[in-house]
Design a protein around this motif. Structure first.
Motif, PDB file in Angstrom:
ATOM      1  N   PRO A 270     166.582 -33.257  -7.379  1.00 37.48           N
ATOM      2  CA  PRO A 270     165.993 -32.370  -6.379  1.00 37.48           C
ATOM      3  C   PRO A 270     165.048 -31.377  -7.041  1.00 37.48           C
ATOM      4  CG  PRO A 270     168.400 -32.238  -6.399  1.00 37.48           C
ATOM      5  CD  PRO A 270     168.014 -33.159  -7.475  1.00 37.48           C
ATOM      6  N   GLU A 271     163.976 -31.076  -6.340  1.00 42.97           N
ATOM      7  CA  GLU A 271     162.995 -30.133  -6.884  1.00 42.97           C
ATOM      8  C   GLU A 271     163.665 -28.789  -7.189  1.00 42.97           C
ATOM      9  OE1 GLU A 271     159.828 -29.065  -4.167  1.00 42.97           O
ATOM     10  OE2 GLU A 271     158.423 -29.613  -5.752  1.00 42.97           O
ATOM     11  N   MET A 272     163.261 -28.179  -8.299  1.00 43.15           N
ATOM     12  CA  MET A 272     163.852 -26.893  -8.672  1.00 43.15           C
ATOM     13  C   MET A 272     163.421 -25.808  -7.694  1.00 43.15           C
ATOM     14  SD  MET A 272     163.453 -26.394 -12.736  1.00 43.15           S
ATOM     15  CE  MET A 272     162.177 -27.527 -13.226  1.00 43.15           C
ATOM     16  N   THR A 273     164.309 -24.871  -7.414  1.00 40.49           N
ATOM     17  CA  THR A 273     163.882 -23.696  -6.662  1.00 40.49           C
ATOM     18  C   THR A 273     163.157 -22.780  -7.653  1.00 40.49           C
ATOM     19  OG1 THR A 273     165.885 -22.468  -7.155  1.00 40.49           O
ATOM     20  CG2 THR A 273     165.924 -23.816  -5.173  1.00 40.49           C
ATOM     21  N   GLN A 275     163.756 -19.773  -8.306  1.00 39.35           N
ATOM     22  CA  GLN A 275     164.767 -19.014  -9.060  1.00 39.35           C
ATOM     23  C   GLN A 275     165.330 -19.849 -10.194  1.00 39.35           C
ATOM     24  OE1 GLN A 275     164.499 -19.429  -5.735  1.00 39.35           O
ATOM     25  NE2 GLN A 275     166.010 -18.187  -4.691  1.00 39.35           N
ATOM     26  N   GLN A 276     165.601 -21.142  -9.890  1.00 43.22           N
ATOM     27  CA  GLN A 276     166.118 -22.024 -10.946  1.00 43.22           C
ATOM     28  C   GLN A 276     165.087 -22.165 -12.058  1.00 43.22           C
ATOM     29  OE1 GLN A 276     166.979 -25.472  -8.537  1.00 43.22           O
ATOM     30  NE2 GLN A 276     169.180 -25.135  -8.668  1.00 43.22           N
TER      31      GLN A 276
ATOM     32  N   ARG B  25     171.670 -22.643  -3.496  1.00 41.35           N
ATOM     33  CA  ARG B  25     170.264 -22.635  -3.914  1.00 41.35           C
ATOM     34  C   ARG B  25     169.531 -21.449  -3.341  1.00 41.35           C
ATOM     35  NH1 ARG B  25     167.839 -27.587  -5.733  1.00 41.35           N
ATOM     36  NH2 ARG B  25     165.900 -27.131  -4.661  1.00 41.35           N
ATOM     37  N   GLU B  73     174.623 -32.634  -6.108  1.00 40.90           N
ATOM     38  CA  GLU B  73     173.306 -32.570  -6.763  1.00 40.90           C
ATOM     39  C   GLU B  73     173.364 -33.488  -7.983  1.00 40.90           C
ATOM     40  OE1 GLU B  73     170.026 -29.087  -7.646  1.00 40.90           O
ATOM     41  OE2 GLU B  73     172.089 -28.560  -7.273  1.00 40.90           O
ATOM     42  N   ALA B  74     173.260 -34.784  -7.717  1.00 45.93           N
ATOM     43  CA  ALA B  74     173.374 -35.745  -8.809  1.00 45.93           C
ATOM     44  C   ALA B  74     172.010 -36.369  -9.060  1.00 45.93           C
ATOM     45  CB  ALA B  74     174.374 -36.832  -8.427  1.00 45.93           C
ATOM     46  N   TRP B  78     171.188 -36.419  -3.481  1.00 49.58           N
ATOM     47  CA  TRP B  78     171.672 -35.060  -3.310  1.00 49.58           C
ATOM     48  C   TRP B  78     171.964 -34.788  -1.837  1.00 49.58           C
ATOM     49  CZ3 TRP B  78     167.225 -36.533  -5.779  1.00 49.58           C
ATOM     50  CH2 TRP B  78     166.023 -36.372  -5.095  1.00 49.58           C
ATOM     51  N   PHE B  80     172.556 -31.551   0.834  1.00 50.34           N
ATOM     52  CA  PHE B  80     172.406 -30.104   1.009  1.00 50.34           C
ATOM     53  C   PHE B  80     172.856 -29.678   2.404  1.00 50.34           C
ATOM     54  CE2 PHE B  80     168.694 -29.877  -2.202  1.00 50.34           C
ATOM     55  CZ  PHE B  80     169.603 -29.851  -3.224  1.00 50.34           C
ATOM     56  N   GLY B 368     170.993 -12.748  -7.033  1.00 42.39           N
ATOM     57  CA  GLY B 368     169.660 -13.172  -7.483  1.00 42.39           C
ATOM     58  C   GLY B 368     169.212 -14.522  -6.949  1.00 42.39           C
ATOM     59  N   PHE B 369     169.778 -15.008  -5.820  1.00 39.00           N
ATOM     60  CA  PHE B 369     169.346 -16.303  -5.284  1.00 39.00           C
ATOM     61  C   PHE B 369     167.939 -16.192  -4.746  1.00 39.00           C
ATOM     62  CE2 PHE B 369     174.032 -16.515  -4.665  1.00 39.00           C
ATOM     63  CZ  PHE B 369     174.260 -17.513  -5.569  1.00 39.00           C
TER      64      PHE B 369
END
Lengths: 310, 369
Positions: A270-273, A275-276, B25, B73-74, B78, B80, B368-369
């Motif tokens: 999955p695409e990174m956010t 923040q990630q 996320r 989240e593999a 994934w 969500f 901090g999300f």
């Protein structure tokens, strides 16, 4: 007659009890010794298994470090050439490899803990065995027995000393850019070149860190704007205040899909956010900083060595 | 509704402590206070009460939460969970009959599962539900959407790039059930089932363009056509649009969409054009300004004196404008001042209601999300 007979029976009984006790003591001594030998063997096997697992983890880290180092260098080259697409691709690769490097470093640390525990157990078993053999040596009657026990003791003491030495070597942390190492054939001049190379690598890390810092700032700014936009849209859409759009009644855009993106191994995740991404950039920065510290330290070591030889 | 919200929050609580940031996320909690004024003396087909005032006002308090939790989240697949929920309480005045205190509960949740299809692209299956409930719904001009429950299921294919162009196809099903009351049973007219297909193509990296076209069939089981051979209303909606978006150095999303709605019932046949712009720019002193504007124009194919539309439900001519000024005031906490204006045509042609609002909101992102 009766008294004599009674006395003989009592003696016979005592002899039988004595023989049984002696047998029990002999069995316990022999089995104790065998158990000690088994324990040393068992712990030696466990130690060898832990050592090979630690080595495997370290090898995996080294392979990944080389790829990581290539990605960091490629990123620096692409940035100097002003190629934005190549820079971005190299940074993504460095970020992916940085995460994998971090996981592998943790694995190395975990395996090192297992190895240290296995080593301590083996050393304890060897100590016990040495104490037991020393006691046997004191009671040895023949020269042949003494020679055999002395040889055994020396072997065990050598094993112990090797283990302690291995422990000292394994205390060293993972080494970035390990191809630059001290060689017995190094002259002061080659040591100087190696120090220079490591210092230039440290400068390169500085430049990479500056770029990472700028990237973090940029993503942070973008993230803040995106959040402001997203919060406004979701805030007014939540209660239907903006539902005067055309289309089927009450149609509302579904929450954003998470797109796929290939990682460094070509596997989609999955695409990174944002923040990630900031988190991974910080991780990469920490690794680059650790590498820089190592390069400077090793460069100073080479220079000292060159001075000593020269 | 409250049960659904409870389930959503429960799912969040279950997901959060297990492994913290890796699973959540995104998470935003918000709340705020607003004052709003409403203008227009209009009739509304679905409002259960009428009032002769053409000016009303309200003080409003609201709280809400939204976020995304990664349940799986593999590599290559994934799962969500997206959620968004809120509560808004009005204290409305200025009406002739009595003052009202409407309360809105809203919520939506969706589970989406994505899986990589070799080198072809990614397939995403989604199942979602959203709904709202309104207590003490006031008369016009304070327009609030009625309560409903809508279930959706969709399958989307995002194909891999071909010559730097990304194609996507979405097929979806929707079941809508409006909360009719004893005094507003006509809300049942809006109950429907619909199916649609949307095809899109997009290109560009930092600035991207997307063109799309869609077809949707809707069936209204409670709306009669008065034609015994084809008794229930069936609509076919064709839409096409274009959007342009950019992420840096400013965030912008501009789009235009045209819609043609044809039906076996003469009344709801219309053509419409809608333009939307969302622009967010940084200002001095760490302030971010965001502007959202939507303008919709609509013309009916057949003029009719008999209209049973819900204002805002089937879009009439409308203009919506929001300006939001936000600034961080502590770690993870932003404050914003929001000004809003809406001018929308009601179900009686050429009759408009207006809404003016000012809000002070706080947005908190824990961890901090």
């Amino acid at each position: 007659m009766n008294a004599e007979g009674t006395s003989r029976r009592a003696w016979g009984q005592r002899l039988r009890i004595g023989a049984l006790v002696l047998l029990a003591v002999l069995i316990s001594v022999v089995s104790g010794s065998a158990q000690q030998t088994d324990l040393v063997q068992e712990r030696a096997l466990a130690y060898r298994a832990a050592r090979s697992q630690h080595q495997a983890a370290l090898d995996a880290w080294t392979v990944r470090e080389q790829q990581w180092n290539d990605a960091v260098e490629e990123h620096d080259r692409a940035r100097r050439a002003g190629d934005g697409q190549r820079t971005s691709a190299a940074l993504i690769r460095a970020l992916d490899l940085g995460r994998e490097l971090d996981l592998l470093e943790r694995r190395v640390k975990d395996q090192r803990t297992v190895l240290n525990t296995a080593r301590a157990s083996l050393l304890a078993a060897l100590d016990n065995r040495i104490v037991s053999l020393n006691a046997q040596l004191g009671g040895a009657r023949t020269a042949a027995d003494r020679a055999r026990l002395t040889a055994l003791l020396r072997d065990l003491e050598n094993q112990e000393s090797d283990l302690e030495e291995e422990g000292q070597v394994q205390l060293v942390a993972v080494t970035y850019y390990p191809s630059i190492q001290f060689d017995m054939r190094d002259t002061p001049q080659t040591l100087g070149y190696k120090a220079q190379l490591l210092r230039s690598k440290a400068e390169q890390q500085d430049s990479v860190m500056k770029h990472i810092d700028r990237e973090i700032e940029r993503i942070d700014r973008d993230l803040r704007r995106n959040r402001n936009a997203q919060s406004l849209v979701t805030g007014v859409e939540r209660y239907g205040d903006i539902q005067v759009l055309v289309g089927a009644p009450n149609r509302r855009t579904s929450p954003g899909d998470v797109r796929a993106r290939p990682d460094s191994a070509g596997v989609a995740r999955p695409e990174m956010t944002p923040q990630q991404k900031i988190g991974y950039l910080r991780l990469l920065r920490g690794q680059v900083e650790a590498a820089k510290r190592q390069f400077l330290q090793r460069a100073a070591d080479f220079e000292n060595q060159a001075r000593r030889i020269g | 509704m409250r049960t659904a919200l409870g389930l959503l929050l429960g799912a969040l609580l279950v997901a959060m402590p297990a492994s913290g940031q890796n699973r959540v996320r995104e998470l935003e909690l918000n709340g705020g206070l607003s004052v709003e004024a409403y203008r227009g003396n209009l009739a509304a087909a679905t409002a259960s009460v009428v009032d002769s005032t053409d000016r009303a006002y309200a003080a409003i308090g609201e709280v809400g939460a939204r976020g995304t939790v990664a349940l799986l989240e593999a590599e290559r697949r994934w799962l969500f969970l997206n959620f968004d929920a809120g509560l808004r309480q009005f204290a409305a005045g200025g009406f002739a009959v009595r003052d009202y205190a409407p309360r809105e509960w809203v919520g939506q949740g969706a589970l989406s599962y994505s899986e990589l299809l070799g080198g072809w692209g990614v397939a995403t299956a989604r199942a979602g539900w959203r709904g709202r409930s309104v207590k003490d719904r006031p008369p016009m001009p304070l327009f609030l959407q009625p309560g409903f429950g809508i279930s959706t299921a969709s399958l989307k294919l995002d194909l891999s790039e071909i010559d730097r162009v990304r194609f996507d196809v979405l097929a979806d099903l929707e079941w809508a059930d409006y909360s009719a009351t004893r005094l507003a049973h006509q809300l049942d007219l809006l109950d429907r089932r619909s199916q649609g297909v949307e095809v899109g193509a997009s290109w560009g990296d930092r600035a991207s363009v997307r063109v799309f076209g869609s077809v949707r069939n809707s069936r209204y089981a409670n709306q009669m056509t008065f034609d015994p051979t084809d008794p229930f209303r069936r609509d076919r909606t064709v839409a096409a649009g274009l959007s342009w978006s950019i992420d840096s150095p400013v965030t912008a999303d501009l789009g235009v969409e045209g819609t043609v709605n044809r039906s076996n019932s003469r009344r709801p046949e219309y053509d419409a054009l809608s333009a939307r712009s969302l622009v967010s720019v940084p200002l001095p002193f760490d302030v971010g300004a965001t502007l959202l504007a939507v303008v919709t124009g609509k013309s009916y194919v057949n003029q009719s004196d008999f209209k049973v539309l819900v204002p805002g439900e089937e879009a009439d001519n409308a203009s919506v404008l929001y300006l939001d000024l936000a600034r961080p005031i502590a770690l993870g906490l932003d404050a914003s001042l929001r000004l809003g204006w809406t001018r929308a045509e009601a179900d009686v042609g050429n009759a408009y209601f207006q809404r003016f609002g000012a809000s002070v909101l706080l947005r908190y992102r824990p961890g901090g999300f």
